[in-house]
Motif scaffolding. Structure first.
Motif, short mmCIF file in Angstrom:
data_model
loop_
_atom_site.label_atom_id
_atom_site.label_comp_id
_atom_site.label_asym_id
_atom_site.label_seq_id
_atom_site.Cartn_x
_atom_site.Cartn_y
_atom_site.Cartn_z
N ARG A 229 0.83 -1.20 0.00
CA ARG A 229 0.00 0.00 0.00
C ARG A 229 0.87 1.25 0.00
NH1 ARG A 229 -4.25 0.57 4.82
NH2 ARG A 229 -2.31 0.77 6.01
N ARG A 232 2.40 1.58 -3.33
CA ARG A 232 1.38 1.67 -4.37
C ARG A 232 1.64 0.65 -5.47
NH1 ARG A 232 0.19 8.21 -5.05
NH2 ARG A 232 0.08 8.67 -2.82
N ILE A 233 1.76 -0.61 -5.08
CA ILE A 233 1.99 -1.68 -6.04
C ILE A 233 1.01 -2.82 -5.76
CG2 ILE A 233 4.42 -1.15 -6.36
CD1 ILE A 233 5.10 -3.45 -4.47
N ARG A 237 -2.41 -1.22 -4.78
CA ARG A 237 -2.52 -0.06 -5.68
C ARG A 237 -3.94 0.03 -6.24
NH1 ARG A 237 -2.80 0.58 -10.85
NH2 ARG A 237 -2.25 -1.59 -11.30
N ARG A 240 -6.27 1.23 -3.54
CA ARG A 240 -6.18 2.67 -3.31
C ARG A 240 -6.88 3.44 -4.43
NH1 ARG A 240 -1.91 5.37 -0.38
NH2 ARG A 240 -1.93 7.61 -0.75
N ASP A 241 -6.66 3.02 -5.67
CA ASP A 241 -7.33 3.68 -6.80
C ASP A 241 -8.84 3.49 -6.71
OD1 ASP A 241 -4.84 4.37 -7.73
OD2 ASP A 241 -4.75 2.78 -9.23
#
Length: 505
Positions: A229, A232-233, A237, A240-241
């Motif tokens: 997290r 952001r992978i 990711r 989160r998006d």
């Protein structure tokens, strides 16, 4: 720096894990449950796309409950499909087995709403939700909008597919049906996602991504998914998006609240909150709870309902006798709308208040939910040391997973024919629906947290099931394969591709 060290440690463990797997495979001694150090973990994770069935098989051989002690995790993990354990935890000793902080940590997209709350906060929100779902206006609105969505949304899409000999992703169509209904109930706005062009639904895609991320949070070390997290992978990711998309969707709904609408459409959760109506027990500074409950209702109404319907249509498509019985029951017990207008070419829809007469259809839906519950797993965390009816001991460091998917496949629970699709098991000798205790038929959870929308869910499902089965023949295509997704809901990974043909009366 600590996060990077944790990440490297996890990668080393994964590397060792696959070395061990390879070592045993080369010697034809791959009895996965006996691998050193890792216990039954490899048996579950190997061929991970078969996760649900593999775990069910393990539970059947262990009398419905297993306790896993892994040095990879600070928590012990107890997995159960034993109805006695479920009844003990979620009914008899309800206060000792809350969802807890571990649940809220993994399901943080639902915030502080009813879905995530415990104790006094749960009691207050549950009371408000019950007031909404039992209100006369709610049932009047449902009786109005469900037939409208079917007639103006579902039927035109199916007719277009028939005339043009098109393949249809039935799961996508059912998801749109449920999404439009749930959004109207939650906000008063009709997204009209059911149209010939089938416009993209970013909200649904966002929640699908979030559901997969939440599922995997239960099977990887917390440091790893938190590192993903932060970087952001991977699935984090997408999570989160997706959260950003969900928030944008909600903000747009707030803006639309100023638009004029019919009086009956003003009865929705968001409007009641904004106008501080006593039905939803408004409190000071509850904007966050308002958002969380609106989003939760849309997710629950869309995802769980469409998932249940998708598996239902797949099962009945393989059972021609079941389809014949459903059609015959509809013919005998339901009156077509506008029956005297004489338009024989138009698909026949049925009076909404007669759906309760369709006992066999109700039984078939129950049987589908037994085999493919929309929510395959629930988790709890004990507040104190305890011993379950199965004899297993738990404490505050035990993460309890209730496996509803496996419960429907337990011979000790449902008999030797538990793998068969058999709606007759739900029908009594006098032709009614047989009652099964909710800790055995766990598709809607059990009391006191039983799903408040259970009864209305059956009405919504029967309405569209009757319309489609009576008017159309459905042929499920062989490709892509029908397999469940690895997510918090049991939707099909590749959808349900079908050919639709109009049935002659």
């Amino acid at each position: 720096m600590p996060l990077l060290v944790a990440y490297l440690q996890c990668m080393i463990l994964v590397f060792i894990f696959f070395l061990v797997i390879n070592f045993y495979r080369k010697r034809n001694k791959l009895v996965l449950r006996h691998l050193p150090i890792f216990g039954i973990l490899p048996e579950v994770l190997f061929d991970f796309h078969l996760f649900h069935d593999k775990l069910s098989k393990i539970l059947r051989t262990r009398k419905g409950t297993i306790l896993i002690n892994y040095w990879l995790s600070p928590y012990n993990i107890l997995i159960t499909s034993d109805p006695a354990n479920v009844h003990y935890m979620l009914t008899t000793n309800f206060s000792r087995y809350p969802k807890g902080s571990e649940w809220r940590k993994r399901f943080d997209v639902f915030g502080r709403g009813l879905f995530n709350s415990d104790f006094e906060e749960w009691t207050l929100q549950r009371k408000a939700a019950r007031g909404f779902f039992t209100h006369t206006k709610f049932h009047q609105l449902t009786a109005k909008i469900v037939p409208e969505i079917i007639e103006k949304g579902v039927i035109p899409v199916l007719e277009y597919a028939c005339k043009n000999n098109l393949q249809v992703d039935l799961q996508d169509l059912l998801k749109r049906y449920a999404f439009d209904y749930a959004t109207i109930i939650a906000t008063g706005c009709n997204p009209k996602s059911l149209s010939i062009g089938m416009p993209e639904i970013p909200f649904s895609k966002a929640f699908a991504d979030a559901g997969e991320a939440i599922f995997f949070r239960h099977f990887v070390p917390e440091t790893l998914w938190k590192l993903q997290r932060w970087l952001r992978i991977g699935k984090e990711r997408k999570y989160r998006d997706g959260w950003r998309v969900i928030n944008e969707f909600y903000q747009n709904l707030l803006v639309k609240q100023d638009e004029p609408r019919k009086d009956e459409e003003s009865f929705n959760v968001l409007n009641l909150y904004l106008n501080r109506n006593a039905i939803v027990l408004p409190r000071d500074n509850d904007e966050e709870i308002m958002r969380d409950n609106v989003i939760s209702i849309i997710f629950a109404g869309e995802d769980t309902t469409s998932t249940a319907l998708t598996w239902f249509f797949w099962l009945v498509s393989q059972n021609p006798k079941a389809i014949s019985k459903i059609r015959e029951e509809i013919k005998l017990n339901a009156t077509p709308k506008d029956a005297n207008k004489g338009d024989e070419d138009r698909p026949r829809l049925f009076n909404f208040d007669e759906l309760s007469n369709l006992v066999y259809l109700h039984a078939a839906l129950c049987e589908s939910l037994r085999l493919f519950p929309s929510i395959p797993y629930e988790t709890r965390t004990p507040t104190q040391q305890d011993q379950l009816p199965s004899g297993h001991r738990v404490n505050e460091k035990t993460f309890v997973i209730i496996c509803a998917y496996a419960m429907g496949r337990m011979e000790t629970v449902w008999g030797e024919d538990c793998y068969e699709f058999k709606p007759e098991r739900w029908i009594t000798d006098d032709g009614g629906i047989k009652h099964e205790p909710s800790h055995k038929f766990f598709a809607f959870s059990t009391r006191p947290r039983m799903c408040l929308g259970k009864e209305i869910a059956f009405v919504i499902m029967k309405a569209i099931a009757a319309a489609i089965i009576y008017n159309y023949d459905i042929q499920v295509l062989e490709n892509p394969p029908v397999i469940p997704s690895l997510s918090i809901s049991l939707r099909m990974k590749h959808g349900l591709m079908v050919k639709i043909n109009r049935k002659s009366y």
